[in-house]
Design an enzyme around this catalytic site. Structure first.
Site, PDB file in Angstrom:
ATOM      1  N   TYR A  80      -2.665  -1.181  10.026  1.00  0.00           N
ATOM      2  CA  TYR A  80      -2.660  -1.371   8.574  1.00  0.00           C
ATOM      3  C   TYR A  80      -1.350  -0.862   7.970  1.00  0.00           C
ATOM      4  O   TYR A  80      -0.719  -1.558   7.160  1.00  0.00           O
ATOM      5  CB  TYR A  80      -3.847  -0.641   7.943  1.00  0.00           C
ATOM      6  CG  TYR A  80      -3.965  -0.877   6.457  1.00  0.00           C
ATOM      7  CD1 TYR A  80      -4.499  -2.059   5.961  1.00  0.00           C
ATOM      8  CD2 TYR A  80      -3.517   0.071   5.546  1.00  0.00           C
ATOM      9  CE1 TYR A  80      -4.600  -2.292   4.603  1.00  0.00           C
ATOM     10  CE2 TYR A  80      -3.608  -0.147   4.185  1.00  0.00           C
ATOM     11  CZ  TYR A  80      -4.154  -1.327   3.714  1.00  0.00           C
ATOM     12  OH  TYR A  80      -4.234  -1.546   2.351  1.00  0.00           O
ATOM     13  N   SER A 136       0.841  -1.191   0.000  1.00  0.00           N
ATOM     14  CA  SER A 136       0.000   0.000   0.000  1.00  0.00           C
ATOM     15  C   SER A 136       0.875   1.239   0.000  1.00  0.00           C
ATOM     16  O   SER A 136       2.007   1.219   0.515  1.00  0.00           O
ATOM     17  CB  SER A 136      -0.891   0.033   1.248  1.00  0.00           C
ATOM     18  OG  SER A 136      -1.546   1.280   1.378  1.00  0.00           O
TER      19      SER A 136
END
Length: 248
Positions: free
Chosen positions: A155, A142
């Site tokens: 995350y 990401s």
């Protein structure tokens, strides 16, 4: 570009993974679509791919379970005869919370899915790819691995771990014909984006030079490139289709 190649996309039923399956099939690859649940979505994407003239099938996998990941990879190898491409795309996020309010059961769940799942995929596909002397492993990280956001520590940390793990393993296998790279998508118009909360999305959009989230097909193009012969010199890289969120 991928005609005759055999691919397994773990986390392929919805979102970016679904678009990757479509893009691979468009380039001529056979595709196994593996995911946890999503039976209707898996059936529909497999039907769509098969209608386009490529071989495709659905499979069930829980990436938190090493035995499940091993089984789905072995099934792909038996089904196709060999495996050229593995995409480790399964991932989860949360609504976010400051560090002092972190739910560490959820933290563990995020790491079990986002990090362990990727590690299991690489562990169990590598013996096959190394024996063949070729292969492409593409992990989904990401943009938040490079530009972490506040209140999303679990995350961000999990995706930074994926990026580091990708680079580590890539060094182990590059001279044996297997490349390992990751894609670090920026804001993408999927259901997962909006789990971060409306304020998170609003603030990110304000700061994003392109001023909009990516479509899933815009992100999937990076996976097609990394799976192709054109990417033979890409080793341990983090490719970042991010709309200018981070520039280098």
């Amino acid at each position: 570009m991928l005609r005759g190649r055999k691919a397994l996309v773990i986390g392929g039923a919805v979102g970016i993974g679904r678009a990757v399956c479509q893009a691979f099939a468009c380039e001529g690859a056979s595709v196994g679509v593996a995911d946890r649940g999503w039976p209707g979505e898996k059936s529909s994407i497999v039907a769509e791919l098969a209608a386009s003239g490529v071989e495709a099938y659905p499979d069930e996998v829980d990436v938190r379970d090493e035995a499940s990941v091993k089984s789905v990879i072995q099934h792909a190898i038996v089904r196709f005869g060999w495996l050229d491409i593995l995409v480790n795309n399964a991932g989860i996020t949360s609504g976010g919370a400051p560090m002092q309010n972190q739910d560490f059961e959820l933290w563990a769940e995020i790491f079990a899915t986002n990090v362990n799942g990727v590690a299991f995929g690489m562990k169990h596909v590598l013996p096959h790819m190394l024996e063949r002397g070729s292969g492409r492993i593409i992990n989904t990280s990401s943009q938040l691995a490079h530009k972490p956001a506040p209140s999303h520590g679990a995350y961000c940390a999990s995706k930074a771990a994926v990026t580091a793990l990708t680079a580590s393993v890539a060094q182990e296998v590059a001279r044996q014909g297997v490349t390992v790279n990751c894609v670090c998508p920026g804001m993408t118009d999927t259901a997962m984006l909006y789990k971060g909360g409306a304020s998170f999305v609003e603030e990110k959009l304000k700061a994003l030079p392109i001023g909009r989230p990516a479509t899933v097909s815009e992100i999937a193009a990076t996976y097609v490139f990394l799976a192709s012969d054109a990417a033979a010199f890409f080793v341990g890289q983090s490719l970042s289709p991010n709309g200018g969120d981070v520039m280098w």
